[in-house]
Design an enzyme around this catalytic site. Structure first.
Site, mmCIF file in Angstrom:
data_model
loop_
_atom_site.group_PDB
_atom_site.id
_atom_site.type_symbol
_atom_site.label_atom_id
_atom_site.label_comp_id
_atom_site.label_asym_id
_atom_site.label_seq_id
_atom_site.Cartn_x
_atom_site.Cartn_y
_atom_site.Cartn_z
ATOM 1 N N SER A 44 89.233 2.122 76.233
ATOM 2 C CA SER A 44 89.952 2.024 76.834
ATOM 3 C C SER A 44 89.370 0.727 77.495
ATOM 4 C CB SER A 44 90.143 2.499 77.792
ATOM 5 O OG SER A 44 89.660 3.938 77.594
ATOM 6 N N ARG A 98 88.484 6.955 68.906
ATOM 7 C CA ARG A 98 87.145 7.388 68.552
ATOM 8 C C ARG A 98 87.585 8.879 69.309
ATOM 9 N NH1 ARG A 98 84.862 4.837 73.345
ATOM 10 N NH2 ARG A 98 82.610 4.337 72.270
ATOM 11 N N THR A 99 86.963 9.712 68.711
ATOM 12 C CA THR A 99 86.973 11.509 68.654
ATOM 13 C C THR A 99 85.750 11.559 70.273
ATOM 14 O OG1 THR A 99 87.652 11.812 66.595
ATOM 15 C CG2 THR A 99 86.806 13.409 68.108
ATOM 16 N N GLU A 199 84.501 13.134 87.447
ATOM 17 C CA GLU A 199 83.185 14.028 88.255
ATOM 18 C C GLU A 199 83.884 13.939 90.095
ATOM 19 O OE1 GLU A 199 82.835 10.496 86.418
ATOM 20 O OE2 GLU A 199 82.187 12.109 84.766
ATOM 21 N N ASN A 241 87.081 1.547 87.140
ATOM 22 C CA ASN A 241 87.422 2.208 88.874
ATOM 23 C C ASN A 241 85.873 2.262 89.124
ATOM 24 O OD1 ASN A 241 87.266 4.690 86.401
ATOM 25 N ND2 ASN A 241 86.345 5.244 88.164
HETATM 26 I I1 8IG Z 1 87.857 4.730 82.635
HETATM 27 O O1 8IG Z 1 84.826 7.522 86.819
HETATM 28 C C1 8IG Z 1 86.838 5.968 82.593
HETATM 29 N N1 8IG Z 1 86.938 7.356 81.843
HETATM 30 N N2 8IG Z 1 83.280 10.342 83.238
HETATM 31 N N3 8IG Z 1 84.121 8.997 85.308
HETATM 32 C C2 8IG Z 1 84.122 9.431 83.315
HETATM 33 N N4 8IG Z 1 84.482 9.033 83.142
HETATM 34 C C3 8IG Z 1 85.649 8.059 83.441
HETATM 35 C C4 8IG Z 1 85.468 7.326 84.409
HETATM 36 C C5 8IG Z 1 84.922 8.199 85.669
HETATM 37 N N5 8IG Z 1 86.451 6.349 84.342
#
Ligand code: 8IG
Length: 278
Positions: A44, A98-99, A199, A241
């Site tokens: 991403s 991706r997988t 999480e 984030n």
């Molecule tokens: I974009 O805050 C992305 N992928 N585990 N936690 C997890 N995966 C993510 C997060 C996140 N943000």
């Protein structure tokens, strides 16, 4: 071709390395034997990197290549590309999707792209992702080099008694090279959770206590497989984030995607510059 039962990675009788060889043979044929030296897994926020590396010479549908399924997530490209690295004569193999482990297709499917890159003759793999950040100073859109990881999936891509050293999974040489391109790049420890849920704040605090700086749902299994195959690994996260509980507002997938899009250009430029120097 991927329908050939001999290439079914979920059959325990299948040798995943043989499937990777078959996949590499198809890519070699479609690209007329062009020399691929590096492969990139674009997560991403990293999708523009391929175009910035150079001209796309060949596109191959994943479904034409043994062991690669169609894209599982809508909007992710089920295409791999052979990209000219500037005018060096070398090529990068760029995976548009991706997988993920959370898809439940097994660890072999997760690392198949890595093994295929090695079978093709690549010596370097660049593994990228979008992730949550534990350091408040990392605003959404901050790229961070992965220095080390903590694999909380309780799985390994390695089968049998094969004790692969993981002291320097994320190549110190390649991290130094990336910091030559951008001296402001921070480094962090990436913690892979299974997902696909994000999480809880308590889990994020746990990750911090364990020494983590970044939380995500990919990368560690791929990096382990890469080391088993002798590839040099560059890992880069895009913090899209603040991890849950780090900021006051709940996580929202749309906001995550927006942050990735907004930051995409800077991070993709950085990575393309690194690839040109490999
Ligand atoms: I974009 O805050 C992305 N992928 N585990 N936690 C997890 N995966 C993510 C997060 C996140 N943000």
């Amino acid at each position: 071709m991927s329908a050939n039962p001999a290439y079914n990675l979920s059959d325990p009788g299948t040798d995943p390395f043989a499937v990777a060889e078959a996949a590499a043979a198809v890519i070699r044929e479609r690209t007329e034997g062009a020399p691929h030296t590096v492969a990139l897994v674009l997560g991403s926020g990293w999708g523009q990197t391929g175009d910035l590396i150079g001209e796309t010479m060949v596109r191959i549908d994943n479904t034409d290549v043994p062991g690669f399924g169609a894209a599982a997530v809508a909007g992710h490209s089920g295409v791999m590309r052979s990209v000219a690295i500037g005018d060096s004569g070398r090529r990068a193999l760029v995976y548009g999707t991706r997988t993920h482990f959370y898809e439940g297709r097994g660890v072999r499917a997760v690392v198949h792209g890595v093994r295929t890159a090695a079978a093709l003759g690549c010596t370097t793999i660049v593994i990228t992702n979008g992730c949550g950040g534990l350091r408040p100073e990392w605003a959404p859109g901050t790229p961070v080099l992965i220095r080390d990881h903590i694999n909380l999936t309780a799985h390994s891509p390695i089968e049998g008694a094969n004790f692969v050293d993981l002291t320097d999974v994320y190549s110190p040489r390649l991290r130094a090279l990336a910091r030559e391109v951008d001296p402001d790049l921070d480094e962090g420890v990436y913690v892979q959770f299974r997902g696909p849920h994000y999480e809880t704040p308590a889990e994020v605090r746990m990750a911090a206590i364990l020494g983590g700086d970044l939380v995500g749902m990919s990368t560690t299994l791929e990096a382990i497989a890469a080391r088993q195959s002798g590839l040099e690994v560059l890992g880069i996260s895009l913090v899209t984030n603040p991890a849950a509980g780090i900021s006051a507002t709940p996580l929202n997938h749309e906001e995550v995607l927006d942050a990735g899009r907004a930051a995409a250009e800077r991070s993709s430029r950085l990575l393309a510059a690194v690839v040109s120097r490999l």
